[in-house]
Design an enzyme around this catalytic site. Structure first.
Site, short mmCIF file in Angstrom:
data_model
loop_
_atom_site.label_atom_id
_atom_site.label_comp_id
_atom_site.label_asym_id
_atom_site.label_seq_id
_atom_site.Cartn_x
_atom_site.Cartn_y
_atom_site.Cartn_z
N ASN A 133 0.86 -1.18 0.00
CA ASN A 133 0.00 0.00 0.00
C ASN A 133 0.90 1.23 0.00
O ASN A 133 1.50 1.55 1.02
CB ASN A 133 -0.89 -0.04 1.26
CG ASN A 133 -1.72 1.21 1.45
OD1 ASN A 133 -1.82 2.05 0.54
ND2 ASN A 133 -2.32 1.34 2.62
N TRP A 134 0.97 1.88 -1.15
CA TRP A 134 1.86 3.05 -1.26
C TRP A 134 1.26 4.29 -0.59
O TRP A 134 1.91 5.30 -0.47
CB TRP A 134 2.16 3.33 -2.73
CG TRP A 134 3.19 2.42 -3.34
CD1 TRP A 134 3.71 1.27 -2.79
CD2 TRP A 134 3.84 2.57 -4.61
NE1 TRP A 134 4.63 0.71 -3.64
CE2 TRP A 134 4.74 1.48 -4.76
CE3 TRP A 134 3.76 3.52 -5.63
CZ2 TRP A 134 5.54 1.32 -5.90
CZ3 TRP A 134 4.56 3.35 -6.77
CH2 TRP A 134 5.43 2.27 -6.89
N LYS A 135 -0.02 4.21 -0.22
CA LYS A 135 -0.71 5.36 0.39
C LYS A 135 -0.54 6.60 -0.51
O LYS A 135 -0.50 6.45 -1.72
CB LYS A 135 -0.20 5.60 1.82
CG LYS A 135 -0.20 4.31 2.65
CD LYS A 135 0.02 4.56 4.10
CE LYS A 135 0.10 3.24 4.84
NZ LYS A 135 0.06 3.37 6.27
N HIS B 227 -9.41 0.74 5.28
CA HIS B 227 -8.11 0.95 5.94
C HIS B 227 -8.32 1.87 7.14
O HIS B 227 -9.13 2.79 7.10
CB HIS B 227 -7.11 1.56 4.95
CG HIS B 227 -5.71 1.58 5.47
ND1 HIS B 227 -5.29 2.52 6.38
CD2 HIS B 227 -4.66 0.76 5.23
CE1 HIS B 227 -4.01 2.26 6.68
NE2 HIS B 227 -3.62 1.21 6.00
N GLU C 188 -6.71 4.26 8.25
CA GLU C 188 -6.53 5.69 7.99
C GLU C 188 -7.78 6.29 7.37
O GLU C 188 -8.10 7.45 7.62
CB GLU C 188 -5.29 5.90 7.10
CG GLU C 188 -4.02 5.67 7.91
CD GLU C 188 -2.80 5.25 7.10
OE1 GLU C 188 -2.81 5.35 5.86
OE2 GLU C 188 -1.83 4.78 7.73
N GLU D 198 -5.03 -5.41 10.76
CA GLU D 198 -4.01 -4.39 10.96
C GLU D 198 -4.27 -3.67 12.28
O GLU D 198 -5.10 -2.74 12.33
CB GLU D 198 -4.06 -3.36 9.82
CG GLU D 198 -3.83 -3.94 8.45
CD GLU D 198 -3.31 -2.89 7.48
OE1 GLU D 198 -2.20 -3.07 6.99
OE2 GLU D 198 -4.00 -1.88 7.26
N GLY E 185 2.84 1.85 10.81
CA GLY E 185 3.83 2.92 10.66
C GLY E 185 4.58 3.26 11.94
O GLY E 185 5.23 4.30 12.01
N SER F 139 3.73 -2.53 10.32
CA SER F 139 5.19 -2.58 10.53
C SER F 139 5.80 -3.91 10.12
O SER F 139 6.76 -4.38 10.75
CB SER F 139 5.53 -2.22 11.98
OG SER F 139 5.13 -0.89 12.26
C1 PEP Z 1 -0.68 -0.08 6.28
O1 PEP Z 1 -0.90 1.11 6.40
O2 PEP Z 1 -1.48 -0.81 5.69
C2 PEP Z 1 0.55 -0.61 6.86
C3 PEP Z 1 0.60 -1.87 7.15
O3 PEP Z 1 1.55 0.29 7.07
P1 PEP Z 1 3.03 -0.02 7.63
O4 PEP Z 1 3.51 -1.27 6.96
O5 PEP Z 1 3.83 1.17 7.24
O6 PEP Z 1 2.91 -0.19 9.10
#
Ligand code: PEP
Length: 249
Positions: free
Chosen positions: A12-14, A99, A101, A167, A173, A212
């Protein structure tokens, strides 16, 4: 990891990436085709502006693409939004919905997430439906209750294929991850919920871990029972890190 489910690793490049970033996709393709064939389905979810180009880029190396969100409606007066059909038209096969976010920054409810997943189905996409508890909810001992509620509310009743991504919000993050035992417990719980609701079909749903995930912890996390791949944020931005996670499968 279950032997009957082909693992899926999704990046996921966001809100990161401009056309120059497609060089990472080229490098990833080279890394994947140089060695033994990956043992996972590989998906990149770039920003919508790069989706068509990323789909074309990934095609020669077997990298699939997905959108990061979609609107529940097919089309209409929704300035700035993108429909599932548009994602499919740009070459996507997957779409991330719910997600954390989006749930936090855009007030998305389980009901809306479910409608988005249905829109994904209607466009022929496989939704990656995200669930996960906040740190306060885990500290209060409510992690499983919260995730079960999100699963019940966010997954549509449908015969179509979907993916679940667990998640924990506090792991995204932050460089922090749950213990392997905590991940195992939650994934087993999610599997139980899916099989109770969907029977045999629920036993073959990919349940991804996200939060992470990085080259240094991928091998042990991806080996946990009922962890059928990963959803990767930060570490998907650099081809060498993402390739290392894929090769950890
Ligand atoms: C995500 O936002 O889906 C995610 C897993 O981010 P990160 O790997 O940076 O924790």
């Amino acid at each position: 990891m279950s032997k009957t489910i082909t693992p899926l690793i999704a990046g996921n490049w966001k809100m990161n990436g401009v056309s120059a970033s497609l060089a990472e996709l080229t490098a990833l393709g080279q890394a994947l085709t140089a060695g033994p064939a990956p043992r996972a389905i590989v998906v990149i979810c770039p920003p919508a502006t790069l989706l068509a180009a990323a789909s074309a880029h990934g095609a020669s190396s077997g990298i699939l693409t997905g959108g990061q969100d979609c609107h529940p409606a097919k089309s209409g007066a929704h300035t700035g939004d993108i429909s599932a059909a548009m994602l499919a038209d740009a070459g996507a096969q997957y779409v991330i919905v719910g997600h954390s976010e989006r749930r936090a920054n855009h007030g998305e409810t389980d009901e809306l997430v479910r409608a988005k997943a249905e829109a994904g189905f209607a466009a022929g996409l496989k939704p990656i439906i995200c669930v996960g508890e906040t740190e306060a909810e885990r500290d209060a001992g409510q992690a499983e209750t919260v995730v079960e509620r999100q699963l019940a509310g966010s997954i549509p009743d449908s015969e179509a294929t979907f993916v679940v991504a667990y998640e924990p919000v506090w792991a995204i993050g932050t460089g922090r991850t749950p213990t392997n035992a905590e991940i195992a417990q939650m994934h087993a719980r999610i599997r139980g919920v899916l099989t109770a609701r969907f029977g045999e079909r629920g036993a073959s749903v990919n349940i991804l871990y996200g939060g992470s995930l990085k080259p240094s912890n991928a091998r042990e996390i991806l080996a946990i029972e009922h962890v059928n791949g990963g959803l990767v944020g930060g570490a998907s931005l650099l081809a060498k890190d993402f390739a290392a996670i894929i090769s950890a499968v």
